[in-house]
Write a protein that holds these residues in place. Structure first.
Motif, PDB file in Angstrom:
ATOM      1  N   GLY B 110      -0.827 -36.814  -1.906  1.00  0.00           N
ATOM      2  CA  GLY B 110      -2.018 -36.092  -1.482  1.00  0.00           C
ATOM      3  C   GLY B 110      -2.931 -35.754  -2.639  1.00  0.00           C
ATOM      4  O   GLY B 110      -4.157 -35.874  -2.564  1.00  0.00           O
ATOM      5  N   GLN B 111      -2.318 -35.364  -3.756  1.00  0.00           N
ATOM      6  CA  GLN B 111      -3.111 -35.019  -4.934  1.00  0.00           C
ATOM      7  C   GLN B 111      -3.877 -36.234  -5.435  1.00  0.00           C
ATOM      8  O   GLN B 111      -5.051 -36.144  -5.809  1.00  0.00           O
ATOM      9  N   HIS B 128      -5.687 -36.420 -15.464  1.00  0.00           N
ATOM     10  CA  HIS B 128      -6.126 -35.036 -15.300  1.00  0.00           C
ATOM     11  C   HIS B 128      -5.464 -34.282 -14.161  1.00  0.00           C
ATOM     12  O   HIS B 128      -5.498 -33.049 -14.147  1.00  0.00           O
ATOM     13  N   ILE B 129      -4.935 -35.043 -13.185  1.00  0.00           N
ATOM     14  CA  ILE B 129      -4.397 -34.362 -12.009  1.00  0.00           C
ATOM     15  C   ILE B 129      -2.888 -34.503 -11.910  1.00  0.00           C
ATOM     16  O   ILE B 129      -2.174 -33.525 -11.705  1.00  0.00           O
ATOM     17  N   PRO B 132      -0.595 -33.356 -15.623  1.00  0.00           N
ATOM     18  CA  PRO B 132      -0.459 -31.920 -15.878  1.00  0.00           C
ATOM     19  C   PRO B 132       0.492 -31.236 -14.907  1.00  0.00           C
ATOM     20  O   PRO B 132       1.258 -30.355 -15.298  1.00  0.00           O
ATOM     21  N   GLN B 133       0.456 -31.636 -13.656  1.00  0.00           N
ATOM     22  CA  GLN B 133       1.352 -31.008 -12.685  1.00  0.00           C
ATOM     23  C   GLN B 133       2.772 -31.525 -12.847  1.00  0.00           C
ATOM     24  O   GLN B 133       3.731 -30.755 -12.740  1.00  0.00           O
ATOM     25  N   ILE B 209       2.290 -22.134 -12.944  1.00  0.00           N
ATOM     26  CA  ILE B 209       0.983 -22.026 -12.291  1.00  0.00           C
ATOM     27  C   ILE B 209       1.065 -20.862 -11.318  1.00  0.00           C
ATOM     28  O   ILE B 209       1.916 -20.838 -10.436  1.00  0.00           O
ATOM     29  N   PRO B 210       0.169 -19.872 -11.452  1.00  0.00           N
ATOM     30  CA  PRO B 210       0.250 -18.683 -10.607  1.00  0.00           C
ATOM     31  C   PRO B 210       0.214 -19.042  -9.129  1.00  0.00           C
ATOM     32  O   PRO B 210      -0.644 -19.803  -8.683  1.00  0.00           O
ATOM     33  N   GLY B 211       1.170 -18.525  -8.404  1.00  0.00           N
ATOM     34  CA  GLY B 211       1.164 -18.704  -6.965  1.00  0.00           C
ATOM     35  C   GLY B 211       1.841 -19.996  -6.523  1.00  0.00           C
ATOM     36  O   GLY B 211       2.074 -20.228  -5.350  1.00  0.00           O
ATOM     37  N   PHE B 212       2.187 -20.851  -7.447  1.00  0.00           N
ATOM     38  CA  PHE B 212       2.707 -22.166  -7.081  1.00  0.00           C
ATOM     39  C   PHE B 212       4.229 -22.132  -6.927  1.00  0.00           C
ATOM     40  O   PHE B 212       4.917 -21.769  -7.861  1.00  0.00           O
TER      41      PHE B 212
END
Lengths: 259, 212, 223
Positions: B110-111, B128-129, B132-133, B209-212
């Motif tokens: 999806g990303q 970039h996407i 990093p994740q 990552i906040p909230g992740f």
């Protein structure tokens, strides 16, 4: 004079032996909001993904501003700069703040400099009403806020047409309103939009044209009032009944004529 | 005398850390390249990466160490330290390949789709996407691999690098106290793995990552 | 390439003897590790303070230090305390202790995955803790653990190679000898790598088979 932004001719798509889209024809004029409705699994999402070339078609042609975009040798990445897409699952970039999510298109794809990209991002976030959430991460936002950021992200590219793939289907009922409100605003501002949704209220109020798709073909299309009050096909009537019943608005649709 | 011995063995600690600090990043870079080849490459690239992963992980590290050492030492003038560290880096890359592959796949299609929808090329999206994740997701299993590389660094004993174990052996030969010498070595390793695990836990907290 | 095949053929008899020892090391290590690891895991999950500490201590110690150091400590260090072991015994013990620590973690994961609900249901029908562990938890855990545990045999096989450093006559020791005789280190170690590859291939095949047979329909461990 109406300007045709998007024209789809004889589009077909199959996966192996199952046909998802069969000979679909569709036009979207500048400033129009076209809403696609229909039972699930009938290829509506696939259609959208074919338009922005995320999915390859088997046959048919797609024209954006009279330029054929799904021909051989066309730079797909370039085409996608001009088509904005909003996803059912939001698909925000989890490791970036809201601002960074909106900024990354202008900055990395349109190669704007950081300052200009940042300004643009703030502008679009304000447009969707989320300027104050700019520095929060997706994980810290509600569903409705995430989707609005998704809309801002697509808008930041200044697209010719915005595609919405069931933008509110994954949202809690109370959060649907805020997203529809943003979409309504966009339509009034003259954005060309193609929306796949089950939200009949939105369709009736905002759409310039409604397209009813079933089994991968366009079964019927027309102005909202035409479709809702004088549907040409029994199946269209059936579907609209069922779905507006479900959403609690079945008062006027029992075949009553406003004239 | 005791202080001398301690100092000597601790000197080995620096070498052990150095070997690890050469091998790990090397394994990361190589592993990342192979992982991307495996996930995003065409049939040929992906297949090659799969083969690499299977073969390199099936053979005992000591065997691979010897093979790579003899190849490296045979072709260029290289010290055992560098030959050993590079070999360990190559070995680790195959394990890191699998870790990073899992992480990249966890990030999800999806990303990538959302990134492409914005007009990003595959390469830009990966850079970039996805990466990093993926790197953040990979930290827990990667900490495990870091521990393993630290412990495997003891294998370079076999090619004569004066790391902790070899020094412990030297000491045991001189002092006729093998039990103490090797226990000291074991304790130092234990401390090192403990500290590195703590460090990596903190890294995980910092990059969350906040909230992740 | 032909040279390599010829070389491989001449080295085969030596390799064969070494392989037998290697497989013995792996097998005994695996078995010993199982006998140590399963109780350790049970202690870790269900034990009181002291049992848990003991288990954690064992597991952390053996996972936190290199196998090679453990080997040297046992083979060269223990004689200092009056305990002298033969090469093979030392290797068996160390590989067993080491594998046990890693196996304990696999078993712990599986036990925890079975879930406390199962324990609760077992106690509710009057079973004691021990009975519940024996009849309800472990049978499920042992099936759930198979995919993850099937990494352990190959892990152990690879670890066994270091035994050559205390002159255990395994595959690696034979390789060293052959390499010395033929002045062909790269070729020799490449051949040995192939042998290990083949063994791993066979082991993995066996375990795929076992995994399929032991699967409980509908119950799978998601990692």
């Amino acid at each position: 004079m109406e300007n045709t932004i998007l024209r789809i001719e004889n589009l077909s798509k199959s996966y192996g032996s199952s046909t998802i889209l069969k000979d679909v024809n569709l036009t979207v004029n500048e400033g129009d909001t076209v809403v696609i409705i229909g039972p699930s699994g009938t290829g509506k999402s696939t259609l959208l993904r074919c338009i922005n070339l995320l999915t390859k078609t088997n046959s048919g042609r797609i024209f954006l501003d009279d330029k054929e975009i799904n021909a051989h040798g066309v730079d797909e990445n370039d085409v996608r700069k001009h088509i904005g897409m909003v996803f059912q699952d939001f698909l925000l970039f989890n490791h970036l703040t809201a601002l960074e999510n909106v900024m990354i298109g202008p900055s990395k794809v349109l190669k704007m400099d950081q300052v200009a990209a940042r300004e643009k991002a703030f502008f679009e976030l304000e447009r969707v009403g989320l300027k104050d959430k700019a520095h929060l991460y997706p994980g810290q936002l509600s569903g409705g806020q995430k989707q609005r950021v998704g809309i801002a992200r697509a808008l930041a590219m200044d697209p010719r047409v915005m595609l919405f793939d069931e933008p509110t289907s994954a949202l809690d009922p109370e959060l649907i309103g805020e997203v529809l409100e943003v979409m309504r605003k966009l339509a009034l501002e003259g954005m060309t939009m193609l929306v796949v949704t089950h939200e009949m209220g939105f369709a009736r109020e905002v759409a310039d044209k409604i397209v009813f798709m079933e089994h991968g073909v366009v079964a019927e299309e027309g102005a909202p009032d035409d479709l809702f009050f004088h549907p040409k096909h029994e199946r269209t009537r059936e579907f609209l009944w069922k779905i507006t019943e479900l959403y609690g608005k079945h008062d006027q649709e029992k075949g009553e004529n406003p004239e | 005398m005791v202080l001398e011995i301690m100092g000597y063995i601790l000197g080995g600690t620096l070498i052990t850390i150095a070997v690890t600090l050469v091998a790990l990043p090397m394994g990361l870079v190589l592993g990342m390249l192979f992982a991307l080849a495996r996930v995003y490459g065409g049939k040929f690239l992906s297949g090659f990466a799969a083969l690499y992963s299977t073969v390199m992980r099936a053979v005992p590290p000591i065997v691979l160490l010897f093979i790579l050492y003899f190849i490296l030492a045979g072709s260029i003038n290289i010290s055992p330290f560098w030959a050993g560290s590079i070999a360990l880096g190559v070995i680790s890359s195959s394990y890191q390949l699998e870790i990073l592959r899992g992480a990249v796949q966890s990030v999800g299609g999806g990303q990538m789709m959302a990134a492409r929808a914005l007009g990003m090329s595959r390469l830009t999206a990966i850079r970039h996407i996805i990466i990093p994740q993926a790197l953040r997701l990979a930290i827990p299993p990667w900490s495990n691999e870091a521990s393993i590389v630290l412990k495997d660094s003891s294998l370079v004993y076999a090619i004569g690098v004066p790391e902790i174990l070899r020094r412990a052996q030297f000491v045991s030969a001189r002092t006729y106290q093998p039990f103490l010498a090797f226990t000291a070595a074991a304790l130092i390793y234990f401390l090192l793995t403990f500290l590195s695990n703590r460090l990596l836990d903190r890294l995980e907290d910092k990059t969350r990552i906040p909230g992740f | 390439m032909n040279e390599f095949i010829d070389f491989f053929r001449t080295a085969l008899p030596d390799f064969y003897q070494g392989a037998i020892i290697t497989l013995k090391l792996t097998g005994v290590g695996l078995g010993l590790g199982f006998l140590l690891g399963l109780p350790a895991a049970v202690m870790r999950v269900y034990g009181g303070k002291y049992l848990r500490w003991l288990a954690v201590g064992y597991i952390e110690l053996f996972r936190g230090t290199p196998v090679l150091v453990q080997l040297f400590l046992v083979y060269f260090g223990l004689p200092d305390l009056g305990v002298t072991l033969s090469r093979m015994t030392a290797a068996y013990i160390v590989l067993g202790l080491n594998s046990g620590a890693y196996q304990a973690e696999y078993f712990r994961g599986a036990i925890q995955a079975v879930g406390s609900g199962q324990m609760m249901a077992a106690r509710a029908i009057g079973m004691s803790r021990i009975e519940a562990i024996r009849h309800i938890i472990l049978p499920q855990a042992l099936r759930l653990v198979i995919p993850a545990w099937s990494n352990e045999p190959t892990s152990l096989l690879k670890a066994s190679a270091i035994a050559f450093l205390i002159a255990v006559p395994d595959l690696m020791t034979k390789a060293k000898t052959v390499a010395a005789h033929t002045y062909n280190p790269i070729g020799t170690y490449l051949s040995v790598a192939v042998v290990y590859l083949v063994i791993v291939f066979v082991i993995n095949g066996v375990f795929s088979f076992i995994e399929k047979k032991a699967r409980i329909p509908g119950l799978e461990l998601e990692f």
